[in-house]
Design a protein around this motif. Structure first.
Motif, mmCIF file in Angstrom:
data_model
loop_
_atom_site.group_PDB
_atom_site.id
_atom_site.type_symbol
_atom_site.label_atom_id
_atom_site.label_comp_id
_atom_site.label_asym_id
_atom_site.label_seq_id
_atom_site.Cartn_x
_atom_site.Cartn_y
_atom_site.Cartn_z
ATOM 1 N N THR A 174 41.746 32.698 46.119
ATOM 2 C CA THR A 174 41.037 33.762 45.403
ATOM 3 C C THR A 174 40.177 34.596 46.363
ATOM 4 O OG1 THR A 174 40.965 32.349 43.491
ATOM 5 C CG2 THR A 174 39.434 34.175 43.499
ATOM 6 N N LYS A 200 42.106 37.280 48.568
ATOM 7 C CA LYS A 200 42.897 38.373 47.980
ATOM 8 C C LYS A 200 42.472 39.722 48.567
ATOM 9 C CE LYS A 200 45.266 36.231 44.592
ATOM 10 N NZ LYS A 200 44.872 36.345 43.199
ATOM 11 N N GLY A 213 51.218 38.612 41.910
ATOM 12 C CA GLY A 213 49.832 38.223 41.633
ATOM 13 C C GLY A 213 49.032 37.950 42.893
ATOM 14 N N ASN A 261 42.093 43.611 43.081
ATOM 15 C CA ASN A 261 42.071 44.858 42.300
ATOM 16 C C ASN A 261 42.770 45.979 43.055
ATOM 17 O OD1 ASN A 261 38.720 44.764 40.760
ATOM 18 N ND2 ASN A 261 40.464 43.392 40.570
ATOM 19 N N SER A 270 39.153 39.876 42.727
ATOM 20 C CA SER A 270 40.369 39.189 43.207
ATOM 21 C C SER A 270 41.496 39.220 42.174
ATOM 22 C CB SER A 270 40.035 37.745 43.566
ATOM 23 O OG SER A 270 39.812 37.006 42.379
ATOM 24 N N LYS A 271 41.242 39.813 41.005
ATOM 25 C CA LYS A 271 42.289 39.804 39.967
ATOM 26 C C LYS A 271 43.291 40.936 40.178
ATOM 27 C CE LYS A 271 39.371 37.276 36.925
ATOM 28 N NZ LYS A 271 38.587 37.136 35.724
ATOM 29 N N TYR A 276 44.819 43.418 38.987
ATOM 30 C CA TYR A 276 44.930 44.470 37.974
ATOM 31 C C TYR A 276 44.445 45.794 38.567
ATOM 32 C CZ TYR A 276 45.195 40.595 34.616
ATOM 33 O OH TYR A 276 45.549 39.464 33.939
ATOM 34 N N GLU A 302 40.203 43.028 31.050
ATOM 35 C CA GLU A 302 38.911 42.420 31.369
ATOM 36 C C GLU A 302 37.937 43.526 31.703
ATOM 37 O OE1 GLU A 302 38.774 39.006 33.884
ATOM 38 O OE2 GLU A 302 40.853 38.470 33.447
#
Lengths: 120, 365
Positions: free
Chosen positions: B109, B112, B148, B152, B209-210, B212, B247
């Motif tokens: 995580t 990323k 994945g 971001n 770290s997501k 999207y 989110e």
């Protein structure tokens, strides 16, 4: 007599002479060079046969006229050897042939006579 | 650390971060960018690189990536990469990074990589930029999102720059200032008195770290007007418009003695969207009115993004074709057999060289 011709004039003259040559002139010079390269004599009769085969002319007079025009311009030399009129390309002819090749106006076509000679 | 790739990416990275690493295929281009720290020259043909850049050709950038691949891949982990999607260098090198990240299987995580991608304004910018962008979105970016393995992704748009006829310098400055407001959220949580909630550096890093798309914005918050209306009216003009949020995160700064319960209305708004945001409320003595900084993470299928682009791109092409037709250009129907043509070309080239070689052999040339 008017003013003398300069190197530039000669260059232009050569350029115009080369521009006026047709496919038949181009092929005769090309075949003459090829014949010399194969170390076999290429004569007026051979050129007439080749031109006839390719549909360029049906008369020997036209073939002779083409050869004579090239000789008059000093692009080829016609030598009488053993009752044959053999054709040799000159250095001027080589320059003219080079110019025609680079211009891309004509593409080389095979001589039936020389192809036979090459097989021997 | 921040990494800027290509001309556009480097300019933004250098403005945002004095310690930014700038990457280009051209030494001249590298030296043109003020600021930043280290400069890396990606080279294909010569040790000093080429001086002309990638000429909108991503293949040149992608080839150059091979020369710095190992170094760059280690560097981008946990960092933010800025690049344009239209130019040759940015597109080509970033394609290389994305392809390698897609294949990786061990990205934690905290490692990323976030991407700030600068998209062309298709209506006015060159069609090569638009085509390169479409290929980028459908290819390497789509695969990286599916894997994945990215953080971001910020999709910056040049639209405002072109529509408002802004200088590049001003536009970049405003874009960077806008980004700074978003990136300062955890620092503000450290600096100001907390009234509710908390977003610390770890929370913020986790959010970043997501994999999207991130659309962030900020505006003076008026508690009398529904939050949704204000959010819609104040979307960030430097980013592509967002889709429905998956989110969210927000920071509410209230003036000294301000109402610390204003945030409940914002939470209500997100609850109506089935989103539970992370948030914090701080007291900022410098503010006269409440300020909200909000970030929405949304998923936009690359194909949908490309559809947007294609629509504009097709319009562009249609306009070009119409212009040609208006000028009465008649296009003759050509029936070309490529194989025959290729053979003819090779044969002619061969014949030409044969004739000249014969003449040289005879000593006539």
């Amino acid at each position: 007599m008017g003013h003398e011709l300069t190197t530039e004039d000669f260059g232009k003259l050569f350029e115009r002479q080369a521009q006026r040559l047709g496919e038949a002139h181009f092929l005769v010079m090309y075949w003459a060079a090829q014949g010399e390269d194969l170390d076999c004599r290429y004569n007026i009769t051979n050129s007439f046969d080749d031109m006839k085969r390719l549909g360029i002319t049906r008369t020997k007079q036209t073939a002779v006229a083409i050869v004579e025009a090239l000789a008059a311009l000093c692009f080829i030399e016609v030598r009488e050897e053993r009752n044959r009129k053999n054709i040799f390309i000159t250095t001027y002819g080589a320059k003219a042939l080079e110019a025609l090749v680079l211009s891309g106006r004509f593409a080389p076509r095979a001589s039936g006579y020389l192809e036979e000679q090459a097989k021997k | 650390m921040t990494i800027g790739i290509g001309g556009a990416g480097s300019k933004i990275a250098a403005k945002l971060d004095n310690a930014a690493v700038l990457v280009n295929v051209s030494e001249t281009e590298l030296n043109k960018v003020p600021g930043g720290a280290r400069r890396i020259l990606a080279s294909v043909h010569a040790a000093r690189g080429q001086f002309k850049g990638s000429r909108k050709n991503p293949e040149i950038g992608h080839d150059a990536y091979q020369s710095i691949r190992r170094e760059l891949l280690a560097m981008v982990r946990g960092d933010v990469v800025f690049s344009s999607t239209g130019g040759g260098t940015g597109n080509g090198i970033t394609t290389g990074i994305l392809n390698d990240l897609t294949k990786a299987s061990d990205i934690s995580t905290s490692d990323k990589t976030s991407f700030g991608l600068i998209l062309p304004y298709a209506k006015l910018e060159s069609s090569e930029f638009v085509s390169n962008t479409i290929e980028f979105l459908t290819g390497p970016l789509a695969a990286a999102i599916d894997s994945g393995n990215t953080g971001n992704i910020f999709l910056f748009s040049n639209k405002k720059k072109f529509e408002e006829k802004e200088s590049e310098e001003l536009y970049n400055q405003q874009l960077v200032e806008s980004l700074r407001v978003f990136l300062s959220i955890p620092d503000k949580n450290d600096k100001y008195r907390l009234l509710d909630g908390h977003i610390d550096h770890e929370d913020f890093a986790l959010f970043m770290s997501k994999p999207y798309f991130n659309h962030f914005t900020y505006f003076d918050y008026d508690p009398k007007v529904p939050f949704g209306d204000q959010l819609e009216a104040n979307s960030n003009p430097y980013l592509l418009a967002p889709e429905a949020a998956i989110e969210a995160l927000f920071l509410l700064e209230v003036p000294k003695g301000g109402d610390p319960t204003l945030f409940y209305d914002i939470l209500q708004y997100f609850a109506g969207k089935d989103v539970s945001p992370i948030y914090s409320v701080v007291e900022n003595q410098d503010r006269q009115k409440p300020l909200v900084t909000v970030s929405l993470l949304y998923s936009r299928k690359p194909a949908e993004l490309v559809d947007d682009f294609n629509r504009i791109s097709e319009g562009h092409v249609q306009a070009k074709v119409k212009k040609s037709l208006d000028q009465w250009v008649e296009l003759p129907k050509m029936e070309v057999n490529m194989e025959t043509e290729a053979r003819r070309a090779v044969k002619q080239r061969g014949d030409r060289e044969d004739v000249l070689a014969t003449l040289r052999r005879l000593g006539k040339l």
